[in-house]
Design a protein around this motif. Structure first.
Motif, PDB file in Angstrom:
ATOM      1  N   THR B  47       1.014  -1.350  -0.299  1.00 40.06           N
ATOM      2  CA  THR B  47      -0.242   0.114  -0.221  1.00 40.06           C
ATOM      3  C   THR B  47       0.693   1.324  -0.211  1.00 40.06           C
ATOM      4  OG1 THR B  47      -1.981  -1.259   1.477  1.00 40.06           O
ATOM      5  CG2 THR B  47      -2.201   0.961   1.329  1.00 40.06           C
ATOM      6  N   PHE B 104       3.315   4.231   3.312  1.00 42.57           N
ATOM      7  CA  PHE B 104       2.083   4.768   3.772  1.00 42.57           C
ATOM      8  C   PHE B 104       2.168   4.101   4.910  1.00 42.57           C
ATOM      9  CE2 PHE B 104      -1.907   2.670   5.733  1.00 42.57           C
ATOM     10  CZ  PHE B 104      -3.150   4.018   5.184  1.00 42.57           C
ATOM     11  N   LEU B 105       1.646   5.697   6.056  1.00 40.50           N
ATOM     12  CA  LEU B 105       2.099   4.923   6.973  1.00 40.50           C
ATOM     13  C   LEU B 105       0.788   4.701   8.087  1.00 40.50           C
ATOM     14  CD1 LEU B 105       4.719   8.558   8.407  1.00 40.50           C
ATOM     15  CD2 LEU B 105       4.559   5.714   7.869  1.00 40.50           C
ATOM     16  N   GLU B 106       0.684   3.817   8.315  1.00 36.62           N
ATOM     17  CA  GLU B 106      -0.610   3.415   9.721  1.00 36.62           C
ATOM     18  C   GLU B 106      -0.576   4.485  10.725  1.00 36.62           C
ATOM     19  OE1 GLU B 106      -2.507   1.215   8.397  1.00 36.62           O
ATOM     20  OE2 GLU B 106      -1.728  -0.574   7.765  1.00 36.62           O
ATOM     21  N   GLY B 107      -1.402   4.874  11.212  1.00 40.33           N
ATOM     22  CA  GLY B 107      -2.093   5.878  12.257  1.00 40.33           C
ATOM     23  C   GLY B 107      -3.471   6.510  11.760  1.00 40.33           C
ATOM     24  N   MET B 108      -3.701   7.672  13.157  1.00 44.55           N
ATOM     25  CA  MET B 108      -4.660   8.386  12.457  1.00 44.55           C
ATOM     26  C   MET B 108      -4.420   9.078  13.465  1.00 44.55           C
ATOM     27  SD  MET B 108      -7.078   5.307  13.482  1.00 44.55           S
ATOM     28  CE  MET B 108      -5.929   4.866  14.790  1.00 44.55           C
ATOM     29  N   PHE B 200       0.411  11.491  13.619  1.00 43.67           N
ATOM     30  CA  PHE B 200      -0.516   9.978  13.397  1.00 43.67           C
ATOM     31  C   PHE B 200      -0.411   9.562  14.763  1.00 43.67           C
ATOM     32  CE2 PHE B 200      -1.163   9.325   8.012  1.00 43.67           C
ATOM     33  CZ  PHE B 200      -1.672  10.138   8.745  1.00 43.67           C
ATOM     34  N   LEU B 202      -1.209   5.475  17.032  1.00 46.50           N
ATOM     35  CA  LEU B 202      -1.124   4.191  16.579  1.00 46.50           C
ATOM     36  C   LEU B 202      -1.359   3.906  18.047  1.00 46.50           C
ATOM     37  CD1 LEU B 202      -2.687   2.487  14.614  1.00 46.50           C
ATOM     38  CD2 LEU B 202      -0.472   1.324  14.392  1.00 46.50           C
TER      39      LEU B 202
END
Lengths: 326, 326
Positions: B47, B104-108, B200, B202
């Motif tokens: 991704t 792509f970096l995971e997190g919000m 972001f 996580l």
């Protein structure tokens, strides 16, 4: 272009505790669908789509839409499969809106459909019609023949701004359609909006159908007529008979057409053109400039309507009638 | 809310042949960033984010931005890493625009920052400042002290529509800032826009920094001042000293501040408030209604400016000066 509702990571994580999808890793609002807000979710269990249903969708219709996708997916149609909560529910509520989580379909919609794409779409449409045959719920088509004249009248007295004489031409065409619309063709559940942006392809193969939010009970061949309008015209307005043949023969290879359905195709195509022209006309005259909704030119469907009015028989759509009938 | 440019699957697949990412599986336009078009890509390799740079970004700055992200990622800062083409390039061209692909970096991003979030942001900001110390390119801050008065003047004679007397108050404040802005503080590369939507998290941990498109050379403590404005005020306009302490002590735990930097914090915060008030003011008066750009109320930063004007010493930001200085 959508994403009307922002949701917080706290709301979403709380919503996800009802599902068995593990922890939330990320979510992004995506520009897909025009009626709803859509988010691409990544959780420990994989990638999903979260749809929040905005005001334009009637809540009472949601069990039909979501149930239909589940029914179709269970019968091998590649479409988003609703993910159930731990309590077994396919619909939840988030940010004050009904919401559902779906499996993610890989693939891309094609901006330049070929005859091969059309053939694949025809096959998939007929497969969907067959698979939906034993679905237990019904939904009336909210944009069928009976709704067209009220929709036209709600456009008011500005219709001729689009093109002089248009209002009279629509009035005359509606009278023809009302007097001649076929009554006894096979019916069932149709997609009713199977445009190129609702069909995904991957490596040249059709990989999925999406956006069932216009699905309803109506004449099966009317879905095919919508497909002919949506897939088989070139940018210059000409009808591509190779694509027409692909779509119709693809469809009939899965579900052969009756002679009555074939004979009705020209009027069904006139009706399909009218339906999309009228909704575009309404939006053109009523949606404010600068809105998130991209307005589409109703004259595209006026030109398609004129093409179909000039068609003397369905054979002009490019196919061999003997090959597609039962 | 972004996605200004639509791209076809054919263009994108062609663009991807320059990269070693395998076949394209899907892509979705995402509502992230306001200056550029962003797409979430899925390929056989995983991704990614595709960014297309729209007109508001100066092409000459792209090697700085993309090079900085690469430099930081190589030094362990969690930020998007530009993916190189097979020919070793981080920048390409797609749909007539410069484009780049990033990991792509995971997190919000967090809609409700806590003091713990602020502490983590302070640490990450100082880590970024340190890691950027040996980056070879420079970029002047296009929104620094010298640009504020011209920006104010370009707002024209409608400033008092926002609040009576505002133009005179800005003029007076600008005169103060111009006369008293610190000159000899440590400088380096700053993020310059490290708002909550650019960080972001996580599972409670900071997982990444994004959107380096305002990064530039400026006073390091000015970045901290921007952070105090962006992270430490409550919705009711009050300054939260616990969050202020978290941000500053987090920062100083990685890079201790000098006594001069601490003493300058109130004026740097006044400057940061002025900078965001002026760009919001300009947009408020000049961006048409119904545009894709969501206009933000400049008065939020007017209130923050007034708070910082009333601060007698940096200690009022809630921290123990001895704990944060060298």
């Amino acid at each position: 272009m959508a994403v009307y509702t922002d949701i917080s990571e706290i709301q979403l994580a709380d919503f996800l505790t009802d599902y068995g999808l593990g922890a939330l890793l990320s979510y992004k609002g995506i520009a897909e669908g025009v009626e709803n807000s859509n988010f691409l979710l990544r959780t420990e269990a994989g990638t999903f789509i979260l749809t929040l249903y905005e005001k334009r969708v009637n809540r009472d219709d949601l069990p039909f839409f979501v149930g239909l996708m589940e029914h179709l997916a269970e019968r091998g149609i590649s479409c988003p499969l609703p993910v159930h909560t731990k309590a077994g529910e396919a619909l939840g509520e988030l940010a004050g809106r009904p919401g559902a989580i779906f499996t993610f379909l890989e693939g891309m919609w094609t901006r330049r459909p070929t005859a091969d794409h059309c053939r694949a779409v025809g096959r998939a449409m007929a497969g969907m019609h067959a698979a939906a045959g034993d679905f237990g719920l019904r939904r009336e088509n909210g944009l069928s023949l009976g709704e067209w004249r009220p929709l036209f009248e709600s456009c008011g007295d500005r219709v001729d701004e689009i093109e002089p004489g248009l209002a009279a031409a629509i009035d005359e065409e509606l009278a023809f359609l009302e007097a001649n619309w076929p009554a006894d063709l096979p019916d069932g559940i149709i997609h009713a909006d199977l445009f190129p942006d609702n069909v995904f392809f991957l490596a040249g193969e059709l990989s999925g159908l999406i956006d069932f939010y216009f699905a309803c009970n109506d004449l099966l061949a009317y879905d095919l007529a919508i497909g002919l309008c949506a897939w088989c015209f070139e940018a210059d307005g000409s009808f591509n008979v190779t694509k027409g043949r692909g779509l119709i023969e693809g469809y009939a290879s899965v579900r052969p057409l009756s002679a009555a359905e074939v004979a009705a195709l020209p009027i069904l195509c006139r009706g399909a053109s009218m339906r999309f022209m009228l909704t575009r006309l309404y939006d053109w005259l009523n949606v404010p400039e600068g809105s998130f909704v991209t307005k589409k030119d109703p004259r595209e469907y006026l030109r398609k309507l004129r093409f179909h009015r000039a068609v003397a028989s369905a054979a002009e759509y490019g196919f061999d009638i003997d090959r597609v009938t039962q």
